[in-house]
Design a protein around this motif. Structure first.
Motif, short mmCIF file in Angstrom:
data_model
loop_
_atom_site.label_atom_id
_atom_site.label_comp_id
_atom_site.label_asym_id
_atom_site.label_seq_id
_atom_site.Cartn_x
_atom_site.Cartn_y
_atom_site.Cartn_z
N ASP A 154 0.82 -1.22 0.00
CA ASP A 154 0.00 0.00 0.00
C ASP A 154 0.85 1.27 0.00
O ASP A 154 0.32 2.37 0.04
CB ASP A 154 -0.99 -0.01 1.16
N ASP A 160 -13.08 0.00 -0.15
CA ASP A 160 -12.08 0.91 0.42
C ASP A 160 -12.73 2.12 1.10
O ASP A 160 -12.04 3.00 1.59
CB ASP A 160 -11.06 1.33 -0.64
N GLU A 161 -14.07 2.15 1.11
CA GLU A 161 -14.77 3.25 1.80
C GLU A 161 -15.58 2.73 2.98
O GLU A 161 -16.26 3.50 3.66
CB GLU A 161 -15.69 3.98 0.82
N ASP A 211 -16.47 1.01 6.71
CA ASP A 211 -16.00 1.22 8.07
C ASP A 211 -15.79 -0.16 8.73
O ASP A 211 -16.75 -0.88 8.96
CB ASP A 211 -17.04 2.04 8.84
N TYR A 212 -14.53 -0.48 8.98
CA TYR A 212 -14.20 -1.80 9.54
C TYR A 212 -13.81 -1.70 11.01
O TYR A 212 -13.25 -2.63 11.56
CB TYR A 212 -13.04 -2.42 8.77
N GLU A 252 -7.80 -4.89 3.19
CA GLU A 252 -8.23 -3.50 3.27
C GLU A 252 -8.73 -3.18 4.68
O GLU A 252 -8.44 -2.11 5.23
CB GLU A 252 -9.31 -3.21 2.23
N ARG A 254 -5.70 -2.79 6.83
CA ARG A 254 -5.00 -1.56 6.46
C ARG A 254 -5.67 -0.38 7.16
O ARG A 254 -5.00 0.53 7.66
CB ARG A 254 -5.08 -1.38 4.94
N LYS A 255 -7.01 -0.38 7.17
CA LYS A 255 -7.74 0.71 7.80
C LYS A 255 -7.67 0.63 9.33
O LYS A 255 -7.68 1.64 10.00
CB LYS A 255 -9.21 0.68 7.36
N ARG A 256 -7.65 -0.57 9.88
CA ARG A 256 -7.66 -0.74 11.34
C ARG A 256 -6.30 -0.46 11.96
O ARG A 256 -6.21 -0.20 13.14
CB ARG A 256 -8.10 -2.16 11.71
#
Lengths: 271, 271
Positions: A211, B211-212, B214-215, B265, B268-270
């Motif tokens: 990424d 990719d948008e 909410d995780y 993903e 990556r967000k978390r």
């Protein structure tokens, strides 16, 4: 569209087509088989050179295949045959009642690149280095099409792209995305001479996370063999090493899963 | 560590173990088989309850397996046997010379969730809705471990997690990541009662791009069946629908590839 009938597995055409179930036969004849209504329809609709369609005389031909045949620009030899003939031309446990003989296509990679580049300005390619598992290769092509990768170069020494399992796993992507089978090292040299960058998937110490990599412009991403990864010869061509972090205890990711994560991240960044 | 010898495929133990090659046998005995030095080693090292190890008397036992056996806290019945016995207990074309009988584990999902939540504060789970292909299920577990997903719930109606092909495709992840097989609809209700959110992978019109989404916090991501996607019963449990865009002509992604793109993903967000 002609209509003929074959009754025996001893028919010379059946014998010739049966040889297409082996890589040797496909290389000698420069043709391959696709099985099942969905794939035959995709082949016909894609503009691929379909030579022969054989269907099970006991079943009606799939209506979508009939329409695709009617709209096919070239003459296709259409043959009705008993189940035994379909079984002879099938690699699956339950033959699907329709099979097509298709000519391999051979486009020039370098010319294709120049043309695409003129059209689009930038290009994102996948280079596959000796992928061995047919399911993996087919799934990678399916994913590459979904992610709108421009094209795929399959290195020599990989599983045959026209292997029946590969073709089935592509779900028809084989007919819709450009695939070139050739030496990957030579391709990398040509690509770099054209200004292209080579990103190599590897857990090397100096690799950046998937990424954080730069996928802009002319980018080729190299995915390695399931067991040993990318070859040392290709390592020498790397502009950047990229990896997917293994947060848990797993030693590696499946090659098709890794390719999917990479290409979607590349497109996310490029869009 | 005891050492015994079996000479015949007619031996009652061999007959009993052979039944573990079928789902029925595994359900009756609540045990399963793992084949090959790597997987046997992983089973022994993971703390799984290994009951029996049978190895080919013509070959030396893999040194890593020997070490793992020596360090195993419980007594394991170790048996030397001829190749015919190993073949009888193998699903692969070339038997790998070593096989282990392992007890299934059955932990309580709700208790596990409460404990994990107390330890970590947040949780990321995968809910698998009737995944049918053994290779897909095994690959999803392998990916889930790599991405450090906390646990996996496998809905009733899925392929058996202890199927030999699944176990092989996990590359040992089965022994290292918590997997619960139970009703997915009931699990979703319990999860929501605990404050958990349910994200459903689907191309529904009102779905957001992967990719948008909410995780954060307590998130469960539902991956559907290869053919029909997530069931209508599970749709009713959705807090959000999420999809992976299909930029090219492909109609869908392979389930294991989609799961990989989603979980990476999410992490990556978390992180």
């Amino acid at each position: 569209m002609t209509n003929e009938i074959i009754t025996s597995v001893q028919n010379p055409l059946v014998k010739r087509l049966h040889q297409l179930l082996s890589r040797k036969g496909r290389e000698e004849q420069q043709r391959f088989l696709v099985e099942g209504a969905h794939l035959v329809e995709e082949a016909l609709k894609s503009g691929a050179e379909v030579v022969t369609v054989i269907y099970d005389q006991q079943r009606d031909m799939d209506p979508a295949c009939q329409r695709a045949l009617a709209n096919h620009p070239e003459a296709v030899q259409v043959i009705a045959a008993p189940e035994t003939v379909l079984a002879k031309l099938s690699e699956t446990k339950s033959p699907q009642g329709i099979v097509a003989e298709v000519k391999k296509t051979a486009a020039d990679w370098a010319k294709w690149v120049d043309q695409k580049r003129e059209e689009q300005g930038s290009l994102l390619l996948l280079f596959l280095d000796e992928i061995q598992d047919p399911g993996n290769l087919g799934t990678i092509l399916r994913t590459a099409e979904a992610a709108a990768i421009d094209g795929v170069v399959l290195g020599s020494g990989s599983v045959d792209i026209y292997n029946g399992k590969v073709v089935r796993a592509t779900m028809g992507a084989l007919f819709r995305i450009p695939v070139f089978t050739q030496s990957l090292v030579d391709t990398a040299d040509e690509w770099k001479a054209k200004g292209g960058r080579v990103l190599i998937s590897s857990l090397e110490q100096n690799s950046v996370s998937y990424d954080e990599a730069d996928y802009a412009g002319l980018t080729a991403l190299v995915i390695g063999n399931e067991g040993r990864g990318v070859s040392k010869e290709m390592f020498a061509k790397a502009d950047q090493f990229v990896h997917i972090p293994l947060y848990g205890g797993a030693e590696s990711l499946n090659a098709a899963v890794a390719a999917g994560i990479f290409v979607y991240e590349a497109q996310r960044k490029r869009r």
